[in-house]
Design a protein around this motif. Structure first.
Motif, PDB file in Angstrom:
ATOM      1  N   GLU A  52      60.341   3.939  54.006  1.00 56.53           N
ATOM      2  CA  GLU A  52      60.618   5.258  53.433  1.00 56.53           C
ATOM      3  C   GLU A  52      62.091   5.634  53.589  1.00 56.53           C
ATOM      4  O   GLU A  52      62.691   6.215  52.684  1.00 56.53           O
ATOM      5  CB  GLU A  52      59.708   6.318  54.070  1.00 56.53           C
ATOM      6  CG  GLU A  52      59.840   7.691  53.446  1.00 56.53           C
ATOM      7  CD  GLU A  52      59.585   7.726  51.937  1.00 56.53           C
ATOM      8  OE1 GLU A  52      60.169   8.610  51.273  1.00 56.53           O
ATOM      9  OE2 GLU A  52      58.833   6.887  51.410  1.00 56.53           O
ATOM     10  N   GLN A  53      62.692   5.306  54.722  1.00 55.70           N
ATOM     11  CA  GLN A  53      64.122   5.576  54.910  1.00 55.70           C
ATOM     12  C   GLN A  53      64.945   4.832  53.867  1.00 55.70           C
ATOM     13  O   GLN A  53      65.889   5.387  53.285  1.00 55.70           O
ATOM     14  CB  GLN A  53      64.575   5.146  56.307  1.00 55.70           C
ATOM     15  CG  GLN A  53      64.088   6.029  57.414  1.00 55.70           C
ATOM     16  CD  GLN A  53      64.426   5.454  58.794  1.00 55.70           C
ATOM     17  OE1 GLN A  53      64.681   4.258  58.948  1.00 55.70           O
ATOM     18  NE2 GLN A  53      64.423   6.313  59.791  1.00 55.70           N
ATOM     19  N   ALA A  54      64.590   3.588  53.604  1.00 53.45           N
ATOM     20  CA  ALA A  54      65.314   2.793  52.607  1.00 53.45           C
ATOM     21  C   ALA A  54      65.135   3.391  51.214  1.00 53.45           C
ATOM     22  O   ALA A  54      66.100   3.512  50.452  1.00 53.45           O
ATOM     23  CB  ALA A  54      64.844   1.340  52.640  1.00 53.45           C
ATOM     24  N   ARG A  55      63.925   3.773  50.875  1.00 51.63           N
ATOM     25  CA  ARG A  55      63.670   4.372  49.549  1.00 51.63           C
ATOM     26  C   ARG A  55      64.449   5.687  49.389  1.00 51.63           C
ATOM     27  O   ARG A  55      65.032   5.939  48.343  1.00 51.63           O
ATOM     28  CB  ARG A  55      62.182   4.624  49.347  1.00 51.63           C
ATOM     29  CG  ARG A  55      61.397   3.385  49.094  1.00 51.63           C
ATOM     30  CD  ARG A  55      59.950   3.725  48.704  1.00 51.63           C
ATOM     31  NE  ARG A  55      59.112   2.562  48.768  1.00 51.63           N
ATOM     32  CZ  ARG A  55      59.073   1.604  47.846  1.00 51.63           C
ATOM     33  NH1 ARG A  55      59.840   1.684  46.789  1.00 51.63           N
ATOM     34  NH2 ARG A  55      58.277   0.560  47.989  1.00 51.63           N
ATOM     35  N   GLN A  56      64.433   6.513  50.429  1.00 48.69           N
ATOM     36  CA  GLN A  56      65.143   7.789  50.351  1.00 48.69           C
ATOM     37  C   GLN A  56      66.644   7.587  50.201  1.00 48.69           C
ATOM     38  O   GLN A  56      67.295   8.266  49.412  1.00 48.69           O
ATOM     39  CB  GLN A  56      64.833   8.650  51.577  1.00 48.69           C
ATOM     40  CG  GLN A  56      63.448   9.240  51.561  1.00 48.69           C
ATOM     41  CD  GLN A  56      63.147  10.052  52.810  1.00 48.69           C
ATOM     42  OE1 GLN A  56      63.992  10.269  53.669  1.00 48.69           O
ATOM     43  NE2 GLN A  56      61.899  10.527  52.910  1.00 48.69           N
ATOM     44  N   LEU A  57      67.203   6.654  50.967  1.00 48.93           N
ATOM     45  CA  LEU A  57      68.633   6.392  50.865  1.00 48.93           C
ATOM     46  C   LEU A  57      68.976   5.834  49.491  1.00 48.93           C
ATOM     47  O   LEU A  57      69.959   6.258  48.870  1.00 48.93           O
ATOM     48  CB  LEU A  57      69.089   5.433  51.967  1.00 48.93           C
ATOM     49  CG  LEU A  57      70.571   5.075  51.991  1.00 48.93           C
ATOM     50  CD1 LEU A  57      71.465   6.325  52.045  1.00 48.93           C
ATOM     51  CD2 LEU A  57      70.869   4.154  53.163  1.00 48.93           C
ATOM     52  N   SER A  58      68.171   4.913  48.994  1.00 51.68           N
ATOM     53  CA  SER A  58      68.404   4.351  47.666  1.00 51.68           C
ATOM     54  C   SER A  58      68.339   5.453  46.606  1.00 51.68           C
ATOM     55  O   SER A  58      69.213   5.542  45.738  1.00 51.68           O
ATOM     56  CB  SER A  58      67.370   3.262  47.371  1.00 51.68           C
ATOM     57  OG  SER A  58      67.601   2.687  46.117  1.00 51.68           O
ATOM     58  N   ASP A  59      67.318   6.298  46.673  1.00 51.07           N
ATOM     59  CA  ASP A  59      67.186   7.407  45.712  1.00 51.07           C
ATOM     60  C   ASP A  59      68.368   8.365  45.813  1.00 51.07           C
ATOM     61  O   ASP A  59      68.893   8.828  44.793  1.00 51.07           O
ATOM     62  CB  ASP A  59      65.879   8.171  45.942  1.00 51.07           C
ATOM     63  CG  ASP A  59      64.648   7.362  45.566  1.00 51.07           C
ATOM     64  OD1 ASP A  59      64.791   6.318  44.878  1.00 51.07           O
ATOM     65  OD2 ASP A  59      63.539   7.759  45.983  1.00 51.07           O
ATOM     66  N   LYS A  60      68.786   8.668  47.025  1.00 52.80           N
ATOM     67  CA  LYS A  60      69.913   9.580  47.233  1.00 52.80           C
ATOM     68  C   LYS A  60      71.191   9.011  46.609  1.00 52.80           C
ATOM     69  O   LYS A  60      71.938   9.728  45.931  1.00 52.80           O
ATOM     70  CB  LYS A  60      70.127   9.829  48.724  1.00 52.80           C
ATOM     71  CG  LYS A  60      71.292  10.730  49.037  1.00 52.80           C
ATOM     72  CD  LYS A  60      71.479  10.885  50.539  1.00 52.80           C
ATOM     73  CE  LYS A  60      72.740  11.662  50.844  1.00 52.80           C
ATOM     74  NZ  LYS A  60      73.014  11.711  52.280  1.00 52.80           N
TER      75      LYS A  60
END
Length: 182
Positions: free
Chosen positions: A112-120
């Motif tokens: 989830e941290q990776a997905r959030q950073l990628s989305d950001k």
């Protein structure tokens, strides 16, 4: 010049399943998070003048305009030959269509941290202002690493000399009449 590529998940499949670069999916996510967070930190420290953020999707979907933009950043001329390496896509795994890349032991918080950073990174503009304080911190860390790696040769030589000395002492002990015993 730094380039932060913000699309990740295709690359994860490539690294984990095609080349076995990482031991597992968890290691791949952690590697990506460390690297991209370093790029984000560099972007914040040095701003638009030094760091250019390029989205992987731009390279795939619009390679010519992406390459123009990338080369314009440092003021380099564009050449059609720059696109030649992009003709063959090398970051996709050759796995069966029904292959499930998910590893049940992967920490979902990390995913989830990776997905959030990628989305950001995909949805937010690049940091415009440089942070002198953060740049100084990065420079100090860099200088510490240079000093550490610069001294490795000396430490290695010292260790080699110590090993040779200990090997001689060991040989002398074994050559003694008691054979090093008693």
């Amino acid at each position: 010049m730094q380039i932060a590529l913000s699309t990740f998940f295709d690359k994860l499949r490539f690294y984990v399943f095609s080349w076995n670069r990482f031991a597992n999916e968890q290691a791949a996510y952690e590697y990506w998070l460390r690297r991209v967070n370093c790029c984000v930190e560099a972007e914040q420290a040095y701003g638009l003048e030094v760091v250019y953020r390029m989205h992987y999707s731009d390279v795939i979907e619009r390679p010519k305009s992406a390459m123009h933009a990338l080369l314009d950043f440092p003021g380099e001329p564009y050449s059609g030959q720059c696109l030649e390496p992009l003709v063959q896509r090398i970051n996709s795994a050759n796995v069966p269509v029904d292959f499930n890349p998910s590893d049940p032991s992967t920490d979902l918080t990390t995913v989830e941290q990776a997905r959030q950073l990628s989305d950001k990174l995909r949805s937010s503009p690049q940091q415009g202002r440089a942070s002198l304080k953060l740049a100084e911190k990065l420079e100090a860390e860099f200088n510490q690493r240079v000093e550490y790696f610069g001294g490795l040769g000396t430490k290695y030589s010292e260790a080699q000399k110590l090993i040779a000395k200990l090997q001689k002492e060991f040989a002398l002990l074994n050559a003694s009449p008691a054979g090093g015993r008693g």
